[in-house]
Design an enzyme around this catalytic site. Structure first.
Site, PDB file in Angstrom:
ATOM      1  CG  HIS A 166      -1.591  -1.151   1.467  1.00 16.54           C
ATOM      2  ND1 HIS A 166      -2.050  -1.357   2.674  1.00 16.54           N
ATOM      3  CD2 HIS A 166      -2.051  -2.289   0.673  1.00 16.54           C
ATOM      4  CE1 HIS A 166      -2.867  -2.768   2.859  1.00 16.54           C
ATOM      5  NE2 HIS A 166      -2.643  -2.970   1.367  1.00 16.54           N
ATOM      6  CG  ASN A 205       5.233  -3.540 -12.298  1.00 15.79           C
ATOM      7  OD1 ASN A 205       6.298  -3.286 -13.255  1.00 15.79           O
ATOM      8  ND2 ASN A 205       4.859  -2.657 -11.684  1.00 15.79           N
ATOM      9  CG  ASP A 206       1.464  -9.127 -11.328  1.00 15.90           C
ATOM     10  OD1 ASP A 206       2.071  -9.694 -10.259  1.00 15.90           O
ATOM     11  OD2 ASP A 206       0.277  -8.539 -10.641  1.00 15.90           O
ATOM     12  NE  ARG A 210       4.981  -7.234  -8.696  1.00  8.09           N
ATOM     13  CZ  ARG A 210       4.487  -6.131  -8.432  1.00  8.09           C
ATOM     14  NH1 ARG A 210       5.285  -5.084  -8.829  1.00  8.09           N
ATOM     15  NH2 ARG A 210       3.204  -5.881  -8.241  1.00  8.09           N
ATOM     16  CB  CYS A 242       0.548  -0.353 -17.947  1.00  8.44           C
ATOM     17  SG  CYS A 242       0.180   0.288 -15.961  1.00  8.44           S
TER      18      CYS A 242
END
Length: 747
Positions: free
Chosen positions: A364, A629-630, A640, A677
């Site tokens: 978060h 990223n994923d 990661r 993205c």
């Protein structure tokens, strides 16, 4: 020999206090203390070992061992009986030390003539500072009273070390909280910042570890605990009828606050000669030491509760902490163990940087830091105990490095870096309104990622052509209860208003993995990144998805609307999600609400499986956004969050680029709009290589748009594509070196 009674214990502490008051150099003071302890306990030897670095203990003072061994004898953690105490954090009490397991003979100290050994950790709030040892020729085990007395003395030694009592001529010790410190962590958000420390939870410094009047200290403790209990009861009364889990946590707080065992131990510490503050901190240090050895999640939570209560009690006793009236510096760098999104948003853009001891790149806090474009370093172990409010600090988010109290050479080099970045930003401002048109005539669309209303001013200032990803989960994460549809609709409408007609792609709720809503029961999963998250949660809890889709439709109020579903792994999931979209549309039509003049429904490609979905999927989906990223972590099977593996794999790996090329070809064949993205979209070298592979839309943080546009306007993508293909034919694992050589020649 000391009999361990409170009178003898207080007598020793009083002698220590008097010794501290004498005008002596640090080493002389430490030498005198070892003499006093040995004399009071009736032992031939007393030695103090302190850490020189994270793995090495050094003999810093002794009574009874050879004086020439001081500052010469060193040992590793775990080595010998002293090293065993340092490693375990536990007392070692041996009647026949030379025959004890792990005993290390050190001829330079002359210790072989001593049989009994008692070693206790010198620690403060779980941080190991050293080991205090007494030894005697008589082969005997030290009594429980003697062990307790030495632990009390070790506690005082820890406070004295913390306060710099042993620094000075001949001490060979550096003053804590004064020397320069370099800490290496992990990049959470790129960027560089200079400022002054602002501790989220200011440390309490105990300046009076030894009590003058035990009765007075007991009264102070009882009054402070009464105040603490009243505060916990008030918090519980305020939470009753609300969230059940919050009530459970506060019930545990109340249980600890009323614990007779906790109170009895602190009272006994005071009777031994400690002040009320030192007694609280002694119990807190014990709890912290246990915490590091407990693996059970429930027990760890309970020890965290006790730790938090101890902090509250210390602040009541000392008046230090959040209620001191200390003013936040004008250039605050926030330091914390961890922090929730709501607390971080309370600070807002006033922060220049953030450094956390815990956290994760997808936490978060990291999401909010990226949204606020604030440099963030995570996993900076030890900073909370090392930093003090107002300390000069420099944060290098690009390298994951923190310079605390930096020296002049570091300051000069760091300021040069910031100045160069500022100069580059000025250059980028001059091309803000120009297109990202390459030398070979291709135009790349650059969009920004967002998640807060505070991001939207960057849409114009950065030169972004729209919002390629608006993260909707932040509005859920910062609340203690589910937001209302009307609240979400009003917020989404403001986002569309602020975009002034530019396209905004709203990603539906992406929770799970490391993003757990405070009001949803967490599910203990062995691998949450591969678990119940994102679209999987939405399809299993369709009520929440419908509510959010209705809020988005009402926010559009007839305007064009783009919605994207996260973490779609197979065609059937997209079909199910689109069916919910159609239900929401039909409901809005029946209610007479205006429908979007144009509705685009897309998906995030974050799993390799979706790249091989049936052609029907590519024909039905309006657009695809590669969640880099994923996708990268699943493609390489490299977590990661795991520093040991994530850096082994390069985005510019030939295999990964070839995989992306396959996605580009499928989208070209079906006429599906495609974007990329993720963090790599905002890194100039990676960005131009992605564009060279055929990806024509990139979405990134606002600060990255200038540098990416600048490099794109100076590159021939066709030439770069040939370089990438040649590198692949040569069998290179990564095209990074070849691409960098090409780009340098283009400049």
């Amino acid at each position: 020999m000391m009999d361990g009674t409170e009178t003898e214990s207080r007598k020793l502490l009083r002698r220590l206090r008097d010794a501290m008051a004498e005008d002596r150099a640090g080493q002389a003071r430490l030498d005198n203390i070892t003499h006093l302890i040995a004399d009071s306990m009736g032992t031939e030897v007393c030695s103090v070992y302190l850490f020189r670095d994270a793995e090495t203990l050094e003999l810093c003072a002794t009574e009874g061992l050879k004086p020439e061994a001081v500052h010469e004898t060193r040992m590793k953690v775990g080595e010998g009986l002293v090293g065993r105490v340092a490693k375990s954090g536990n007392v070692v009490n041996e009647a026949d030390a030379p025959s004890a397991k792990g005993f290390r003979y050190m001829p330079e100290t002359g210790e072989e003539i001593y049989s009994s050994f008692l070693g206790v950790p010198v620690q403060r709030l779980g941080e190991m500072l050293g080991v205090l040892v007494v030894q005697s020729k008589q082969a005997r085990e030290f009594s429980a009273d003697e062990v307790y007395a030495l632990e009390v003395v070790a506690m005082v030694l820890a406070e004295m070390t913390e306060l710099g009592a042993f620094v000075g001529e001949g001490a060979a010790l550096s003053a804590r909280h004064q020397q320069s410190v370099l800490l290496r962590g992990t990049t959470g958000q790129e960027g560089a910042a200079e400022g002054h420390v602002w501790l989220h939870e200011p440390r309490v410094v105990v300046t009076n570890p030894i009590a003058e009047d035990p009765h007075k200290e007991l009264t102070r403790l009882h009054e402070a605990v009464d105040t603490l209990r009243i505060g916990v009861d008030q918090m519980l009364a305020g939470a009753s009828g609300g969230d059940a889990e919050q009530v459970q946590v506060l019930e545990a707080y109340r249980m600890f606050a009323n614990s007779k065992g906790w109170m009895r131990r602190m009272e006994e510490d005071i009777s031994r000669g400690l002040s009320a503050e030192a007694a609280v901190e002694k119990e807190q240090s014990t709890a912290r030491a246990r915490l590091s050895q407990v693996t059970d999640a429930y027990l760890r939570d309970r020890l965290h509760d006790l730790d938090d209560l101890s902090n509250r009690l210390l602040r009541i006793l000392t008046g230090q902490g959040t209620n001191t009236g200390a003013e936040m510096p004008t250039d605050p760098i926030l330091i914390a163990r961890n922090i929730g999104p709501a607390e971080l948003l309370d600070y807002g853009r006033s922060l220049k940087g953030i450094v956390l001891e815990e956290g994760s790149v997808g936490s978060h806090a990291a999401i909010v830091a990226r949204a606020l474009a604030i440099p963030l370093v995570i996993h900076a172990q030890g900073l909370v105990t090392e930093a003090l409010n107002g300390d000069h600090i420099m944060v290098d988010g690009d390298q994951g490095i923190v310079h605390l109290r930096p020296d002049d050479t570091v300051v000069a080099a760091f300021r040069d870096k910031i100045a160069m970045q500022a100069k580059a930003q000025e250059r980028y401002a001059s091309i803000r309104d120009k297109p990202a048109l390459t030398k070979c005539g291709k135009t790349i669309t650059l969009k920004m990622n967002a998640g807060l209303m505070a991001d939207l001013p960057s849409l114009e200032g950065s030169g972004a052509e729209g919002v390629g990803l608006f993260r909707t989960e932040l509005q859920f994460l910062v609340r203690n209860q589910m937001p209302k549809r009307s609240e979400l609709s009003a917020l989404y409408a403001k986002v569309l208003d602020a975009a002034k007609g530019k396209r905004v792609v709203f990603r539906t709720l992406d929770i799970g993995s490391d993003k757990v809503l405070p009001y949803m029961k967490p599910h203990d999963e062995p691998n949450p990144a591969l678990g119940w998250r994102a679209i999987r949660v939405g399809l299993d809890k369709p009520g929440v998805m419908r509510m959010q889709l209705q809020a988005l439709l009402r926010a559009a109020n007839g305007r064009p609307l783009s919605i994207m579903f996260p973490f779609v792994a197979q065609y059937e999931e997209f079909i199910a999600a689109k069916a919910e979209m159609n239900k929401a549309l039909e409901r809005e039509r029946i209610l007479g609400h205006p429908l979007p003049e144009k509705l685009e429904v897309g998906a995030m490609l974050e799993t390799p499986s979706l790249a091989f979905a049936p052609d029907k999927f590519y024909e039905e989906v309006d657009f695809l956004s590669i969640g880099g990223n994923d996708l990268k972590q699943f493609f390489f099977a490299a977590d990661r969050e795991n520093e040991r593996v994530r850096r082994r794999y390069d985005t510019l790996n030939v295999s990964f680029l070839t995989f992306l090329e396959g996605i580009v070809k499928r989208c070209d064949a079906s006429g599906t709009a495609l974007s990329f993205c993720g963090e790599d979209a905002g890194r100039p070298v990676e960005a131009v290589c992605l564009a060279a592979m055929g990806i024509r839309t990139l979405s990134m943080r606002p600060a990255s748009i200038g540098p990416v546009k600048n490099i794109l306007r100076n590159v021939d993508l066709d030439g770069l594509r040939r370089v990438i293909e040649d590198a692949g034919r040569r069998g290179e694992q990564s095209v990074r070196t070849s691409a960098l050589d090409y780009l340098r020649n283009q400049a």
